[in-house]
Design a protein around this motif. Structure first.
Motif, short mmCIF file in Angstrom:
data_model
loop_
_atom_site.label_atom_id
_atom_site.label_comp_id
_atom_site.label_asym_id
_atom_site.label_seq_id
_atom_site.Cartn_x
_atom_site.Cartn_y
_atom_site.Cartn_z
N ASN A 72 0.81 -1.21 0.00
CA ASN A 72 0.00 0.00 0.00
C ASN A 72 0.85 1.27 0.00
N GLN A 73 0.16 2.39 -0.27
CA GLN A 73 0.65 3.76 -0.07
C GLN A 73 2.00 3.99 -0.74
N ASP A 74 2.97 4.49 0.00
CA ASP A 74 4.26 4.88 -0.61
C ASP A 74 4.97 3.70 -1.24
N TRP A 75 4.87 2.54 -0.64
CA TRP A 75 5.59 1.37 -1.17
C TRP A 75 5.02 0.92 -2.51
N VAL A 76 3.69 0.97 -2.66
CA VAL A 76 3.13 0.51 -3.94
C VAL A 76 3.41 1.53 -5.04
N GLU A 77 3.38 2.82 -4.69
CA GLU A 77 3.68 3.83 -5.70
C GLU A 77 5.12 3.70 -6.18
N CYS A 80 5.48 0.47 -8.40
CA CYS A 80 4.89 0.61 -9.73
C CYS A 80 5.72 1.50 -10.65
N ASN A 81 6.61 2.27 -10.06
CA ASN A 81 7.47 3.14 -10.85
C ASN A 81 8.94 2.74 -10.76
N GLY A 82 9.16 1.46 -10.45
CA GLY A 82 10.48 0.88 -10.63
C GLY A 82 11.39 0.83 -9.43
N GLU A 83 10.93 1.27 -8.26
CA GLU A 83 11.79 1.27 -7.07
C GLU A 83 11.20 0.35 -6.01
N VAL A 84 11.93 -0.68 -5.65
CA VAL A 84 11.49 -1.63 -4.63
C VAL A 84 12.26 -1.34 -3.35
N VAL A 85 11.55 -0.91 -2.32
CA VAL A 85 12.22 -0.51 -1.08
C VAL A 85 12.91 -1.72 -0.45
N ALA A 86 13.90 -1.43 0.40
CA ALA A 86 14.73 -2.48 0.97
C ALA A 86 13.91 -3.48 1.79
N GLU A 87 12.90 -3.00 2.50
CA GLU A 87 12.07 -3.90 3.32
C GLU A 87 11.36 -4.92 2.42
N LEU A 88 10.81 -4.46 1.29
CA LEU A 88 10.14 -5.39 0.39
C LEU A 88 11.12 -6.36 -0.24
#
Length: 248
Positions: A72-77, A80-88
Motif C-alpha cells: 500500500n501507499q508509498d511502497w506501492v507507488e 509501480c514506478n520501478g523502485e522496490v524498497v529495501a524492506e520489500l
C-alpha cells in the motif's frame, strides 16, 4: 464456480501466530493477507518484527502457510514506478525450508488518482524481476483501462481482484462480471461471515459454472478490539466453503 482461496486479510502484530496455523489446519484453502507500507512495516516496526516471528515459526513447524503481501501507499507507488524498497526486497527473498517463497502472492494496491499512475513498461519490468511471485492487481473504475492494457500486452501474468470500493469494505450494488477469461479473478468489498453465503450464491448465478475465483475480506473480520479475529475469520471461511459446496 469453485474457490481457490478464501483470503482473510488484516493479520498483524496483534494476531496470535497459533491462530493462523489453526485456521490453515482446518481450511487448507485459506490465505492470509498482510498489509504493508512504509508507515506500517519499516525495519524497526512492530509489524516487521512480527513477520520475522511468523517466518521463524513456519520454519520451526516445517509447515506451509498461504501468505499474501498487500502493498500500500508509498511502497506501492514506488514499486509501480520501478523502485522496490529495501524492506520489500527482504520480504520477497524469504523462503521456507523447501525453498518456496514465504509470501506466494503480492497484491499491488495502487489506485490511479490516489497514487501516481504507473508507467506500464516500468511496472511490467519490476514484476518480471520477481518471477517466483504471483502478483494481484486491483481492478476498479479508476484502474480498469491500465489493467486491461497490461493484460493485452501479455508481458506479465497476474491475478485480478475486483474491488469497487477499493479497500473500504463497501458491498457494490452489483458484482463485476468476468473481464478476463484466462486468469484467476477475485472479489472483495463488503464480505462478512454473515453475508458471504448470499454473496457467493449471487456470484454463482453470474459466473460460469466451472470458473475458479477467490474472495477477500478484512474489515468485517475484525473483533471488538479492532484487530483480526480468529473466530470471525473461521466463520467466514467455513460459510464460504459451505456455500460453494451447496452450489456444486
Amino acid at each position: 464456480m469453485n474457490l481457490k482461496f478464501v483470503t482473510c486479510s488484516g493479520a498483524n502484530e496483534f494476531t496470535n501466530v497459533d491462530a493462523l496455523f489453526a485456521l490453515y489446519q482446518d481450511f487448507p484453502c485459506v490465505e492470509f493477507g498482510i498489509q504493508v507500507s512504509g508507515k506500517k512495516c519499516g525495519f524497526d516496526s512492530a509489524r516487521f518484527a512480527w513477520l520475522k516471528t511468523l517466518k521463524k515459526e513456519i520454519s520451526l513447524r516445517n509447515l506451509k502457510l498461504p501468505l499474501a503481501l498487500h502493498i500500500n501507499q508509498d511502497w506501492v507507488e514506488s514499486f509501480c514506478n520501478g523502485e522496490v524498497v529495501a524492506e520489500l526486497q527482504e520480504l520477497f527473498s524469504w523462503a521456507d525450508k523447501h525453498g518456496e517463497p514465504l509470501f506466494q502472492r503480492v497484491q499491488l494496491n495502487f489506485k490511479i488518482g490516489r497514487e501516481k499512475a504507473p508507467r506500464v513498461p516500468v511496472l511490467e519490468k519490476t514484476m518480471q524481476n520477481f518471477p517466483y511471485l504471483r502478483f494481484i492487481l486491483s481492478y476498479n473504475e479508476a484502474n480498469a483501462k491500465i489493467i486491461q492494457k497490461i493484460y493485452q500486452r501479455q508481458k506479465v501474468v497476474f491475478d485480478c481482484l475486483f474491488d469497487e470500493s477499493f479497500g473500504e469494505g463497501i458491498k457494490p450494488l452489483m458484482r463485476q462480471k468476468p473481464v478476463f477469461d484466462d486468469i484467476l479473478q477475485g472479489y472483495a468489498g463488503g464480505f462478512s461471515p454473515e453475508n458471504v453465503v448470499s454473496e457467493l450464491n449471487a456470484l454463482a448465478a453470474l459466473l460460469p459454472q466451472d470458473m475458479q475465483i477467490f474472495v477477500d475480506a478484512e474489515g468485517k473480520l475484525k473483533g471488538e478490539d479492532g484487530h483480526f479475529s480468529y473466530f470471525k475469520a473461521h466463520d467466514f471461511v467455513a460459510h464460504a466453503i459451505s456455500s460453494v459446496e451447496n452450489n456444486a
